[in-house]
Design a protein around this motif. Structure first.
Motif, PDB file in Angstrom:
ATOM      1  N   MET A 270     -10.543  30.767  12.483  1.00 20.85           N
ATOM      2  CA  MET A 270      -9.133  30.597  12.890  1.00 20.85           C
ATOM      3  C   MET A 270      -9.033  30.363  14.391  1.00 20.85           C
ATOM      4  SD  MET A 270      -7.563  33.582  10.496  1.00 20.85           S
ATOM      5  CE  MET A 270      -5.843  33.486  10.954  1.00 20.85           C
ATOM      6  N   LYS A 271      -9.863  31.100  15.152  1.00 18.68           N
ATOM      7  CA  LYS A 271      -9.873  30.874  16.603  1.00 18.68           C
ATOM      8  C   LYS A 271     -10.338  29.461  16.923  1.00 18.68           C
ATOM      9  CE  LYS A 271     -11.011  35.578  17.880  1.00 18.68           C
ATOM     10  NZ  LYS A 271     -12.150  36.380  18.314  1.00 18.68           N
ATOM     11  N   GLN A 272     -11.351  29.010  16.166  1.00 21.34           N
ATOM     12  CA  GLN A 272     -11.848  27.655  16.379  1.00 21.34           C
ATOM     13  C   GLN A 272     -10.725  26.635  16.138  1.00 21.34           C
ATOM     14  OE1 GLN A 272     -14.135  25.860  18.041  1.00 21.34           O
ATOM     15  NE2 GLN A 272     -15.822  26.777  16.934  1.00 21.34           N
ATOM     16  N   ARG A 273      -9.929  26.877  15.110  1.00 22.89           N
ATOM     17  CA  ARG A 273      -8.795  25.988  14.824  1.00 22.89           C
ATOM     18  C   ARG A 273      -7.766  26.045  15.940  1.00 22.89           C
ATOM     19  NH1 ARG A 273      -7.852  25.055   9.015  1.00 22.89           N
ATOM     20  NH2 ARG A 273      -9.808  25.436   7.962  1.00 22.89           N
ATOM     21  N   LEU A 274      -7.529  27.254  16.424  1.00 26.53           N
ATOM     22  CA  LEU A 274      -6.580  27.402  17.533  1.00 26.53           C
ATOM     23  C   LEU A 274      -7.120  26.686  18.767  1.00 26.53           C
ATOM     24  CD1 LEU A 274      -3.892  28.694  18.315  1.00 26.53           C
ATOM     25  CD2 LEU A 274      -5.130  30.743  19.005  1.00 26.53           C
TER      26      LEU A 274
ATOM     27  N   ALA B 217      -6.552  22.166  22.573  1.00 29.04           N
ATOM     28  CA  ALA B 217      -7.137  20.966  23.190  1.00 29.04           C
ATOM     29  C   ALA B 217      -6.237  19.743  22.982  1.00 29.04           C
ATOM     30  CB  ALA B 217      -8.527  20.710  22.615  1.00 29.04           C
ATOM     31  N   LEU B 218      -5.440  19.758  21.905  1.00 33.14           N
ATOM     32  CA  LEU B 218      -4.624  18.582  21.585  1.00 33.14           C
ATOM     33  C   LEU B 218      -3.169  18.720  22.020  1.00 33.14           C
ATOM     34  CD1 LEU B 218      -5.886  17.874  17.960  1.00 33.14           C
ATOM     35  CD2 LEU B 218      -6.727  16.939  20.115  1.00 33.14           C
ATOM     36  N   LEU B 219      -2.829  19.928  22.433  1.00 30.97           N
ATOM     37  CA  LEU B 219      -1.440  20.307  22.709  1.00 30.97           C
ATOM     38  C   LEU B 219      -0.696  19.328  23.613  1.00 30.97           C
ATOM     39  CD1 LEU B 219       0.536  22.652  22.269  1.00 30.97           C
ATOM     40  CD2 LEU B 219      -0.482  23.779  24.236  1.00 30.97           C
ATOM     41  N   HIS B 220      -1.359  18.892  24.659  1.00 31.59           N
ATOM     42  CA  HIS B 220      -0.674  18.071  25.662  1.00 31.59           C
ATOM     43  C   HIS B 220      -0.972  16.593  25.463  1.00 31.59           C
ATOM     44  CE1 HIS B 220      -4.523  19.593  26.962  1.00 31.59           C
ATOM     45  NE2 HIS B 220      -4.651  18.630  27.824  1.00 31.59           N
ATOM     46  N   ASP B 221      -1.358  16.249  24.236  1.00 27.11           N
ATOM     47  CA  ASP B 221      -1.575  14.862  23.870  1.00 27.11           C
ATOM     48  C   ASP B 221      -2.516  14.144  24.852  1.00 27.11           C
ATOM     49  OD1 ASP B 221      -1.228  12.718  22.206  1.00 27.11           O
ATOM     50  OD2 ASP B 221       0.457  11.911  23.361  1.00 27.11           O
ATOM     51  N   PRO B 222      -3.711  14.696  25.066  1.00 30.12           N
ATOM     52  CA  PRO B 222      -4.612  14.133  26.080  1.00 30.12           C
ATOM     53  C   PRO B 222      -5.232  12.807  25.634  1.00 30.12           C
ATOM     54  CG  PRO B 222      -5.718  15.865  24.871  1.00 30.12           C
ATOM     55  CD  PRO B 222      -4.317  15.833  24.357  1.00 30.12           C
ATOM     56  N   GLU B 223      -5.636  12.009  26.605  1.00 30.69           N
ATOM     57  CA  GLU B 223      -6.287  10.732  26.278  1.00 30.69           C
ATOM     58  C   GLU B 223      -7.754  10.925  25.959  1.00 30.69           C
ATOM     59  OE1 GLU B 223      -5.606   7.840  29.384  1.00 30.69           O
ATOM     60  OE2 GLU B 223      -3.519   8.489  29.525  1.00 30.69           O
ATOM     61  N   LEU B 224      -8.338  11.898  26.639  1.00 30.04           N
ATOM     62  CA  LEU B 224      -9.755  12.200  26.418  1.00 30.04           C
ATOM     63  C   LEU B 224      -9.878  13.610  25.856  1.00 30.04           C
ATOM     64  CD1 LEU B 224     -12.848  11.813  26.804  1.00 30.04           C
ATOM     65  CD2 LEU B 224     -12.540  12.620  29.155  1.00 30.04           C
ATOM     66  N   ILE B 225     -10.609  13.717  24.747  1.00 31.50           N
ATOM     67  CA  ILE B 225     -10.771  15.017  24.116  1.00 31.50           C
ATOM     68  C   ILE B 225     -12.247  15.373  24.119  1.00 31.50           C
ATOM     69  CG2 ILE B 225     -10.391  16.335  21.992  1.00 31.50           C
ATOM     70  CD1 ILE B 225      -8.253  14.005  21.387  1.00 31.50           C
ATOM     71  N   ILE B 226     -12.583  16.469  24.779  1.00 37.72           N
ATOM     72  CA  ILE B 226     -13.980  16.893  24.881  1.00 37.72           C
ATOM     73  C   ILE B 226     -14.164  18.109  23.988  1.00 37.72           C
ATOM     74  CG2 ILE B 226     -15.745  17.813  26.431  1.00 37.72           C
ATOM     75  CD1 ILE B 226     -14.467  16.240  28.696  1.00 37.72           C
ATOM     76  N   LEU B 227     -15.001  17.959  22.973  1.00 36.92           N
ATOM     77  CA  LEU B 227     -15.161  19.042  22.006  1.00 36.92           C
ATOM     78  C   LEU B 227     -16.613  19.501  21.983  1.00 36.92           C
ATOM     79  CD1 LEU B 227     -13.076  17.465  19.079  1.00 36.92           C
ATOM     80  CD2 LEU B 227     -12.292  19.154  20.752  1.00 36.92           C
ATOM     81  N   ASP B 228     -16.832  20.752  22.317  1.00 33.13           N
ATOM     82  CA  ASP B 228     -18.177  21.316  22.323  1.00 33.13           C
ATOM     83  C   ASP B 228     -18.395  22.060  21.005  1.00 33.13           C
ATOM     84  OD1 ASP B 228     -20.645  22.226  23.029  1.00 33.13           O
ATOM     85  OD2 ASP B 228     -19.967  23.533  24.666  1.00 33.13           O
ATOM     86  N   GLU B 229     -19.150  21.449  20.127  1.00 37.60           N
ATOM     87  CA  GLU B 229     -19.439  22.021  18.806  1.00 37.60           C
ATOM     88  C   GLU B 229     -18.189  22.590  18.132  1.00 37.60           C
ATOM     89  OE1 GLU B 229     -23.028  24.136  18.535  1.00 37.60           O
ATOM     90  OE2 GLU B 229     -23.939  23.150  20.244  1.00 37.60           O
ATOM     91  N   PRO B 230     -17.221  21.725  17.843  1.00 32.21           N
ATOM     92  CA  PRO B 230     -15.935  22.224  17.338  1.00 32.21           C
ATOM     93  C   PRO B 230     -15.986  22.744  15.916  1.00 32.21           C
ATOM     94  CG  PRO B 230     -15.963  19.834  17.276  1.00 32.21           C
ATOM     95  CD  PRO B 230     -17.247  20.264  17.938  1.00 32.21           C
ATOM     96  N   THR B 231     -17.068  22.479  15.188  1.00 29.82           N
ATOM     97  CA  THR B 231     -17.059  22.901  13.787  1.00 29.82           C
ATOM     98  C   THR B 231     -17.860  24.176  13.539  1.00 29.82           C
ATOM     99  OG1 THR B 231     -18.880  21.389  13.363  1.00 29.82           O
ATOM    100  CG2 THR B 231     -16.683  20.602  12.839  1.00 29.82           C
ATOM    101  N   THR B 232     -18.465  24.752  14.594  1.00 30.32           N
ATOM    102  CA  THR B 232     -19.187  26.002  14.353  1.00 30.32           C
ATOM    103  C   THR B 232     -18.214  27.049  13.844  1.00 30.32           C
ATOM    104  OG1 THR B 232     -19.083  26.164  16.739  1.00 30.32           O
ATOM    105  CG2 THR B 232     -21.273  26.105  15.786  1.00 30.32           C
ATOM    106  N   GLY B 233     -18.623  27.737  12.805  1.00 30.63           N
ATOM    107  CA  GLY B 233     -17.785  28.804  12.277  1.00 30.63           C
ATOM    108  C   GLY B 233     -16.760  28.345  11.273  1.00 30.63           C
ATOM    109  N   LEU B 234     -16.700  27.044  11.014  1.00 30.32           N
ATOM    110  CA  LEU B 234     -15.715  26.567  10.037  1.00 30.32           C
ATOM    111  C   LEU B 234     -16.356  26.455   8.649  1.00 30.32           C
ATOM    112  CD1 LEU B 234     -13.764  23.790  11.943  1.00 30.32           C
ATOM    113  CD2 LEU B 234     -13.197  26.196  11.647  1.00 30.32           C
ATOM    114  N   ASP B 235     -15.544  26.643   7.625  1.00 34.91           N
ATOM    115  CA  ASP B 235     -16.026  26.442   6.268  1.00 34.91           C
ATOM    116  C   ASP B 235     -16.108  24.932   6.002  1.00 34.91           C
ATOM    117  OD1 ASP B 235     -13.367  25.701   6.017  1.00 34.91           O
ATOM    118  OD2 ASP B 235     -12.768  27.637   5.201  1.00 34.91           O
ATOM    119  N   PRO B 236     -16.786  24.532   4.922  1.00 36.79           N
ATOM    120  CA  PRO B 236     -16.957  23.092   4.668  1.00 36.79           C
ATOM    121  C   PRO B 236     -15.634  22.330   4.664  1.00 36.79           C
ATOM    122  CG  PRO B 236     -18.293  24.363   3.159  1.00 36.79           C
ATOM    123  CD  PRO B 236     -17.483  25.353   3.929  1.00 36.79           C
ATOM    124  N   GLN B 237     -14.604  22.960   4.106  1.00 32.46           N
ATOM    125  CA  GLN B 237     -13.289  22.334   4.089  1.00 32.46           C
ATOM    126  C   GLN B 237     -12.791  22.130   5.526  1.00 32.46           C
ATOM    127  OE1 GLN B 237     -11.582  21.015   1.755  1.00 32.46           O
ATOM    128  NE2 GLN B 237      -9.763  20.610   3.003  1.00 32.46           N
TER     129      GLN B 237
END
Ligand SMILES: Nc1ncnc2c1ncn2[C@@H]1O[C@H](COP(=O)(O)OP(=O)(O)OP(=O)(O)O)[C@@H](O)[C@H]1O
Ligand SMILES: [Mg+2]
Lengths: 307, 278
Positions: A140-144, A149-169
Motif C-alpha cells: 500500500m505504501k508502494q502504491r502511495l 510521484a504522479l500527483l503534480h502531473d510531472p513530465e519526467l517520472i523516475i521510478l526506483d524499483e516501483p514494483t517491489t512488494g506488490l502482488d502480481p496484480q
C-alpha cells in the motif's frame, strides 16, 4: 531527428570512500522513452537516481535534466519531475490524504480534495484515505509512493524499483499504468529494476549496469536480436542425435550437450532447418528451447553482482 | 516559504512529543498553583518574618504576580529539557522516517527547508513560553487576584502593582531568546544524525557541562564563565531588580543572538552540502 533529450548524464561517478558505487556512467533518455535501468542488487541504480535528484553529490560528472543544470535550475526541474527513491517512506503519523496534500503543496500543484482523491483512486487507496500511513502494508505504501510521484502531473517520472512488494496484480497494474503514462500522456519514464522481464515488457530502451559500470545499452529489440541465438534441442535418443549432428554441417553450430539435451548457437532461420534434419534422421525432437542471450547475460552479471 | 513553515508546524503539532512540553508545563503550573492556594499564606509570612515592621503593608502579597514569578523561577531551568525533545527531532526525524527523499525532491531549496525548520523551532519556543505565561500569569491573576510583587533577589523589593507587568513581559521575552538558543543547538546536532536521541542527549550534556563548569569555584574556570552561553540565560532575573541593568541585558542578549546566528549559519551550510543517504 530532433527529439528532446530529457536526461543527459556524462561521466557520472560516485565514490563512497574507496567503494566506487557509480563509475563513469553515461545516460541518454529522450522524451517519450520508457527507459529501463537494469542492474543486480548493489549495481548503483539507487545511487544514480539519488544523484539525478540531487539528494547526493556526484564525485564527478555532469547531469542535465530538460537540458538544464540540476544545481542551478532545481526548482524549475523538480516541478516537472516525480520520483520514487528506494522504499516508499511517508510521514507515518499522518493520513495518506494528508501526506499527499503536503507533498502536493510543496510541488505547487492543485491539492483540492477532488484531485487528491482521484490520485488515491488511481492507485486503489481511496477507501483508506483517512488511515494513518503507519497502518499501511508495504504494498500500500508502494502504491502511495506512485501516487505522490504522479500527483503534480510531472513530465519526467523516475521510478526506483516501483514494483517491489506488490502482488502480481499490483505489478501488472503498475506496468499498465506506466504504459498508459507513456503512450497516452506522453510522459518520459525512467524505470530502475533488477528484473529483466519487467523492464523488457514495457521499456523502449534500456541499459544494464553492474558495479556502477555500463554493460550494455540499446533499444530492447536491438539487445534481444543478436545474430546467433543460443538454443537447446531436447531429443529422445541422444547418442544417435549427436552422431547425426557430427556427420553434418550442423556440427559448426554445436556447443555442448548434457543428458538428453544438445545446445547450439544458431541464427533464427537455422533452427527450423536443424529440426527438419533431425526428424529426417528419425530422431524425435521433444522441445526446442531458446535461451535468449540477454537473459543469460543478465543472469551472469547478476550472479557476479551478488557475490 | 510560508507554505513550508505551515507544513512544518502541521507536522510538528501532529506529533506526540510536541505536547510533552506543553503538558509538563501545564501540570507543574497547576501543581504550584494548588499548593500555594492552600499554603501560600504561611510562605509569605515566613519570608516576611522580621521585616514586617519596616514596611507599610500594601495589600495582598499572595497574588497572581507572586505565583507567576515563582513558577518562572522553578520552571525555566527545566524548559530546555522540553524544547530539545522537539528540536532534536526536527531534522533527524525526517532522516529516521526516510521522508527527506520526498521532501527534498520537491521544487523547494534546501535553504528554504532548513530555514522553515529553524523558524518552526522558534515558533515552538514562543508557543511554549506563551503557554507558560498564560497559565502562570494569566490564570494565577484570575485565581489569586493582583497586588504588589514581593521580589526576593539580592534584597527584598516590593514592586507597586502598576510597575510589574512590563517586568514579566521582559523576562518572558528574554526566556524566549534563551530557549531559542537551546533549540538551535539541538537542531544543529539533529542535522548531523539520523536519530533524535543523540541530539537530545548531546544538547542536554552541553548545558549540564557548562553549568557545572560555571559552578566550580576555580579561578580559571570562573574566568571562562562569560564565554559560556549558559551564563547568559539567567538575565531574565534582571527584570526583577529595582534598577534594571539594561547594559547587562543587551550584552547577554547580543551574545545569545550571535550564537543563534552562528548556529543557523553553520547548520545551513552543513545541510546544503549534505548527502542524503537515509
Ligand atoms: N551510504 C552509503 N555508504 C557506502 N556505500 C554505499 C552507500 N549507499 C550505497 N552504497 C554502495 O553503493 C553501491 C550501490 O548501491 P545502490 O543502492 O545504488 O544499489 P542498487 O543498484 O540500487 O541496488 P538494489 O537493487 O539493491 O536497490 C553498493 O555497493 C552499496 O553498498
Ligand atoms: Mg536500489
Amino acid at each position: 531527428m530532433n527529439i528532446e533529450q530529457v536526461i543527459e548524464v556524462r561521466g557520472l561517478t560516485k565514490k563512497f570512500g574507496n567503494l566506487v558505487a557509480v563509475n563513469n556512467l553515461d545516460l541518454n533518455v529522450y522524451r517519450g522513452d520508457v527507459f529501463g535501468f537494469l542492474g543486480p542488487n548493489g549495481a548503483g541504480k539507487s545511487t544514480t537516481i539519488r544523484m539525478l535528484l540531487s539528494l547526493i553529490k556526484p564525485t564527478s560528472g555532469e547531469m542535465k535534466i530538460f537540458g538544464k543544470s540540476i544545481s542551478k535550475d532545481r526548482k524549475e526541474i523538480f516541478s516537472k519531475v516525480g520520483a520514487i527513491v528506494e522504499k516508499p517512506d511517508f510521514y507515518l503519523y499522518l493520513s495518506a490524504y494528508k501526506n499527499l496534500e503536503i507533498l502536493g503543496k510543496l510541488s505547487g500543484t492543485d491539492v483540492s480534495k477532488k484531485k487528491i482523491m482521484s490520485m488515491l483512486e488511481l492507485v486503489g487507496l481511496d477507501k483508506r484515505y483517512k488511515s494513518k500511513v503507519k497502518t499501511y502494508s508495504h504494498g500500500m505504501k508502494q502504491r502511495l509512493g506512485i501516487a505522490q510521484a504522479l500527483l503534480h502531473d510531472p513530465e519526467l517520472i523516475i521510478l526506483d524499483e516501483p514494483t517491489t512488494g506488490l502482488d502480481p496484480q499490483g505489478m501488472k497494474e503498475i506496468r499498465d499504468l506506466i504504459i498508459y503514462l507513456s503512450k497516452e500522456k506522453g510522459k518520459t519514464v525512467f524505470l530502475s529494476s533488477h528484473i529483466l522481464h519487467e523492464v523488457e515488457l514495457i521499456s523502449t530502451r534500456m541499459i544494464i549496469i553492474n558495479k556502477g559500470t555500463t554493460q550494455v545499452e540499446g533499444t530492447v529489440e536491438e539487445l534481444l536480436k543478436t545474430d546467433k541465438v543460443k538454443v537447446t534441442f531436447e531429443v529422445d535418443r541422444i547418442e544417435e542425435a549427436l552422431r547425426a549432428v557430427n556427420e553434418s554441417s550442423w556440427q559448426k553450430g554445436f556447443k555442448s550437450t548434457s543428458k538428453n539435451e544438445i545446445n547450439f548457437d544458431l541464427t533464427k532461420d537455422e533452427i527450423s532447418g536443424l529440426n527438419k534434419y533431425l526428424i529426417e534422421k528419425g530422431i524425435a525432437v521433444s522441445a526446442i528451447i531458446p535461451v535468449r542471450s540477454l537473459e543469460e547475460y543478465f543472469l551472469k552479471i547478476t550472479e557476479g553482482g551478488s557475490k | 516559504m510560508n507554505t513550508l513553515i505551515i507544513i512544518e508546524l502541521q507536522k510538528m503539532f501532529k506529533k506526540w512529543r510536541t505536547y510533552i512540553g506543553i503538558i509538563a508545563i501545564s501540570l507543574l503550573a497547576i501543581i504550584i498553583q494548588v499548593a500555594l492556594y492552600f499554603t501560600g499564606k504561611n510562605m509569605i509570612d515566613f519570608q516576611m518574618r522580621g521585616i514586617e515592621q519596616s514596611f507599610v503593608m500594601v495589600g495582598n502579597l499572595l497574588n497572581g504576580y507572586f505565583i507567576a514569578r515563582m513558577i518562572l523561577t522553578l520552571l525555566i531551568i527545566h524548559i530546555p529539557f522540553l524544547v530539545v525533545l522537539v528540536g532534536g527531532d526536527l531534522l533527524a526525524g525526517e532522516a529516521t522516517a526516510g521522508t527527506y527523499r520526498m521532501l527534498l525532491t520537491r521544487p523547494v531549496s534546501r535553504l528554504q527547508v532548513i530555514s522553515a525548520k529553524f523558524i518552526s523551532g522558534f515558533i515552538y519556543v514562543v508557543v511554549l513560553i506563551f503557554w507558560m505565561a498564560l497559565l502562570s500569569l494569566g490564570v494565577s491573576l484570575l485565581i489569586f487576584g493582583t497586588g504588589p510583587l514581593l521580589s526576593i533577589g539580592s534584597g527584598i523589593v516590593i514592586f507597586a502593582e502598576n510597575d510589574i507587568l512590563w517586568r514579566f513581559l521582559g523576562a518572558y521575552a528574554y526566556a524566549i531568546l534563551s530557549m531559542t538558543t537551546i533549540i538551535f543547538i539541538s537542531i544543529i546536532f539533529s542535522s548531523l544524525v539520523e536519530n533524535a536521541i543523540g541530539p537530545i542527549i548531546s544538547t542536554m550534556a552541553i548545558i549540564i557541562v557548562f553549568l557545572i563548569i560555571s559552578a566550580i569555584p576555580v579561578d580559571f574556570l570562573q574566568s571562562l564563565k562569560p564565554y559560556l552561553f549558559t551564563s547568559h540565560f539567567t538575565q531574565w532575573n534582571n527584570f526583577f531588580n529595582e534598577e534594571v541593568d539594561y547594559r547587562e541585558i543587551f550584552e547577554s542578549a547580543g551574545i545569545l543572538l550571535a550564537h543563534i546566528a552562528a548556529l543557523y549559519g553553520v547548520t545551513t551550510y552543513i545541510f546544503i552540502k549534505k548527502d542524503i543517504l537515509s
